[in-house]
Design a protein around this motif. Structure first.
Motif, PDB file in Angstrom:
ATOM      1  N   ILE A  75     -12.516  47.681  -6.039  1.00  0.00           N
ATOM      2  CA  ILE A  75     -12.805  46.486  -5.962  1.00  0.00           C
ATOM      3  C   ILE A  75     -11.743  45.578  -6.348  1.00  0.00           C
ATOM      4  O   ILE A  75     -11.271  45.894  -7.522  1.00  0.00           O
ATOM      5  CB  ILE A  75     -14.242  46.417  -6.711  1.00  0.00           C
ATOM      6  CG1 ILE A  75     -15.214  46.996  -5.819  1.00  0.00           C
ATOM      7  CG2 ILE A  75     -14.359  44.565  -6.493  1.00  0.00           C
ATOM      8  CD1 ILE A  75     -16.730  46.805  -6.623  1.00  0.00           C
TER       9      ILE A  75
ATOM     10  N   CYS B  64     -21.048  41.923 -10.231  1.00  0.00           N
ATOM     11  CA  CYS B  64     -21.254  43.201  -9.513  1.00  0.00           C
ATOM     12  C   CYS B  64     -22.250  43.986 -10.083  1.00  0.00           C
ATOM     13  O   CYS B  64     -22.558  44.071 -11.596  1.00  0.00           O
ATOM     14  CB  CYS B  64     -19.711  43.965  -9.845  1.00  0.00           C
ATOM     15  SG  CYS B  64     -18.416  43.512  -8.801  1.00  0.00           S
TER      16      CYS B  64
ATOM     17  N   VAL C  35     -21.358  41.807  -5.647  1.00  0.00           N
ATOM     18  CA  VAL C  35     -21.434  43.023  -5.025  1.00  0.00           C
ATOM     19  C   VAL C  35     -22.628  43.677  -5.608  1.00  0.00           C
ATOM     20  O   VAL C  35     -22.871  43.839  -6.789  1.00  0.00           O
ATOM     21  CB  VAL C  35     -20.327  43.877  -5.012  1.00  0.00           C
ATOM     22  CG1 VAL C  35     -20.460  45.384  -4.649  1.00  0.00           C
ATOM     23  CG2 VAL C  35     -19.101  43.442  -4.700  1.00  0.00           C
ATOM     24  N   TRP C  36     -23.714  44.434  -4.871  1.00  0.00           N
ATOM     25  CA  TRP C  36     -24.726  44.970  -5.203  1.00  0.00           C
ATOM     26  C   TRP C  36     -24.634  46.456  -4.583  1.00  0.00           C
ATOM     27  O   TRP C  36     -24.479  46.700  -3.360  1.00  0.00           O
ATOM     28  CB  TRP C  36     -25.974  44.578  -4.600  1.00  0.00           C
ATOM     29  CG  TRP C  36     -26.396  43.132  -5.294  1.00  0.00           C
ATOM     30  CD1 TRP C  36     -27.175  43.144  -6.310  1.00  0.00           C
ATOM     31  CD2 TRP C  36     -25.704  42.061  -4.899  1.00  0.00           C
ATOM     32  NE1 TRP C  36     -27.278  41.610  -6.651  1.00  0.00           N
ATOM     33  CE2 TRP C  36     -26.454  41.072  -5.889  1.00  0.00           C
ATOM     34  CE3 TRP C  36     -24.951  41.303  -3.980  1.00  0.00           C
ATOM     35  CZ2 TRP C  36     -26.271  39.842  -6.067  1.00  0.00           C
ATOM     36  CZ3 TRP C  36     -24.953  39.954  -4.098  1.00  0.00           C
ATOM     37  CH2 TRP C  36     -25.499  39.161  -5.004  1.00  0.00           C
TER      38      TRP C  36
ATOM     39  N   ILE D   6     -12.257  48.975 -10.639  1.00  0.00           N
ATOM     40  CA  ILE D   6     -12.437  47.568 -10.585  1.00  0.00           C
ATOM     41  C   ILE D   6     -11.036  47.155 -11.142  1.00  0.00           C
ATOM     42  O   ILE D   6     -10.879  47.002 -12.226  1.00  0.00           O
ATOM     43  CB  ILE D   6     -13.455  46.793 -11.218  1.00  0.00           C
ATOM     44  CG1 ILE D   6     -14.790  47.381 -10.649  1.00  0.00           C
ATOM     45  CG2 ILE D   6     -13.422  45.578 -11.375  1.00  0.00           C
ATOM     46  CD1 ILE D   6     -16.057  46.999 -11.522  1.00  0.00           C
TER      47      ILE D   6
ATOM     48  N   ILE E  16     -20.096  42.485 -14.939  1.00  0.00           N
ATOM     49  CA  ILE E  16     -20.462  43.708 -14.355  1.00  0.00           C
ATOM     50  C   ILE E  16     -21.285  44.349 -14.960  1.00  0.00           C
ATOM     51  O   ILE E  16     -21.612  44.774 -16.235  1.00  0.00           O
ATOM     52  CB  ILE E  16     -18.934  44.627 -14.624  1.00  0.00           C
ATOM     53  CG1 ILE E  16     -17.661  43.885 -14.437  1.00  0.00           C
ATOM     54  CG2 ILE E  16     -18.833  45.939 -13.884  1.00  0.00           C
ATOM     55  CD1 ILE E  16     -17.573  43.500 -12.955  1.00  0.00           C
TER      56      ILE E  16
ATOM     57  N   VAL F 279     -13.033  39.512 -10.064  1.00  0.00           N
ATOM     58  CA  VAL F 279     -14.158  40.294  -9.794  1.00  0.00           C
ATOM     59  C   VAL F 279     -15.361  39.996 -10.514  1.00  0.00           C
ATOM     60  O   VAL F 279     -15.218  40.234 -11.790  1.00  0.00           O
ATOM     61  CB  VAL F 279     -13.725  41.778  -9.789  1.00  0.00           C
ATOM     62  CG1 VAL F 279     -14.911  42.682  -9.688  1.00  0.00           C
ATOM     63  CG2 VAL F 279     -12.383  42.052  -8.929  1.00  0.00           C
TER      64      VAL F 279
ATOM     65  N   THR G 293     -13.834  39.814  -5.496  1.00  0.00           N
ATOM     66  CA  THR G 293     -15.032  39.545  -5.080  1.00  0.00           C
ATOM     67  C   THR G 293     -15.696  38.695  -5.957  1.00  0.00           C
ATOM     68  O   THR G 293     -15.602  38.431  -6.894  1.00  0.00           O
ATOM     69  CB  THR G 293     -16.000  40.661  -4.641  1.00  0.00           C
ATOM     70  OG1 THR G 293     -17.096  40.358  -3.708  1.00  0.00           O
ATOM     71  CG2 THR G 293     -16.324  41.501  -5.845  1.00  0.00           C
TER      72      THR G 293
ATOM     73  N   ASN H 134     -17.623  37.801  -0.626  1.00  0.00           N
ATOM     74  CA  ASN H 134     -18.916  37.854  -1.438  1.00  0.00           C
ATOM     75  C   ASN H 134     -20.104  38.187  -0.773  1.00  0.00           C
ATOM     76  O   ASN H 134     -20.265  38.314   0.291  1.00  0.00           O
ATOM     77  CB  ASN H 134     -19.065  36.678  -2.339  1.00  0.00           C
ATOM     78  CG  ASN H 134     -19.521  35.255  -1.416  1.00  0.00           C
ATOM     79  OD1 ASN H 134     -19.805  35.439  -0.312  1.00  0.00           O
ATOM     80  ND2 ASN H 134     -19.131  34.378  -1.907  1.00  0.00           N
TER      81      ASN H 134
END
Length: 170
Positions: free
Chosen positions: A54, A86, A60-61, A76, A114, A83, A57, A32
């Protein structure tokens, strides 16, 4: 980037010559707090499976980056696990042979939280393709101020999922 990766930075670079068909310019398979900033992934020759893949996780940036000439710009596609959280800011997924952005969890996987802000999903088969397997979950995809232009099929195709929102996008 694998399971125990925490606080990872990928900054100011170019990625090219990724493994064709099965590879990814960047693959996140766990961990992460991954930060990707000012990265260009351009596969001018044989295209990899994805620019940014992906699978698992919890944060995420991606900011001010460009994933161009890939199979799929952003995939993704978790099979199990999650996930989540993000954020894609001012990032382009452009000129891909398949989807610019594919969100497709399968098995028992979950994709939620997301966010796209000022992103670009263009000149691909589809700009954004959101789908899921029968026991998977897509919950919470938010797009603000996106450019989704010049795609050969649909700009946006939502096949399944909930809490999907587009605001001020073209």
């Amino acid at each position: 980037i694998k399971a125990n990766a925490v606080i990872t930075y990928i900054e100011n670079g170019e990625i090219s010559d990724t493994t064709p068909v099965t590879g990814a310019s960047i693959a996140i398979q766990g961990g992460n707090d991954t930060f990707i900033t000012k990265v260009v992934a351009d596969a001018a020759g044989a295209q990899p499976q994805a620019g940014l893949l992906i699978k698992n996780t919890q944060a995420v940036w991606v900011t001010d980056s460009d994933f161009i000439h890939q199979g799929t710009g952003l995939a993704i596609t978790p099979v199990s696990g999650i996930v989540t959280w993000c954020f894609f800011n001012n990032t382009a997924f452009d000129s891909n042979s398949s989807d610019a952005i594919l969100i497709n969890p399968t098995g028992t996987a979950v994709a939620n939280g997301i966010f796209f802000n000022g992103a670009w999903a263009s000149t691909s088969q589809r700009g954004i393709n959101i789908m899921k397997g029968p026991t998977a979950t897509v919950d919470g995809v938010y797009a603000n101020g996106m450019a989704i232009l010049n795609n050969r099929q649909q700009g946006v195709l939502v096949q399944n999922g909930k809490n999907i929102e587009f605001n001020g996008s073209r």
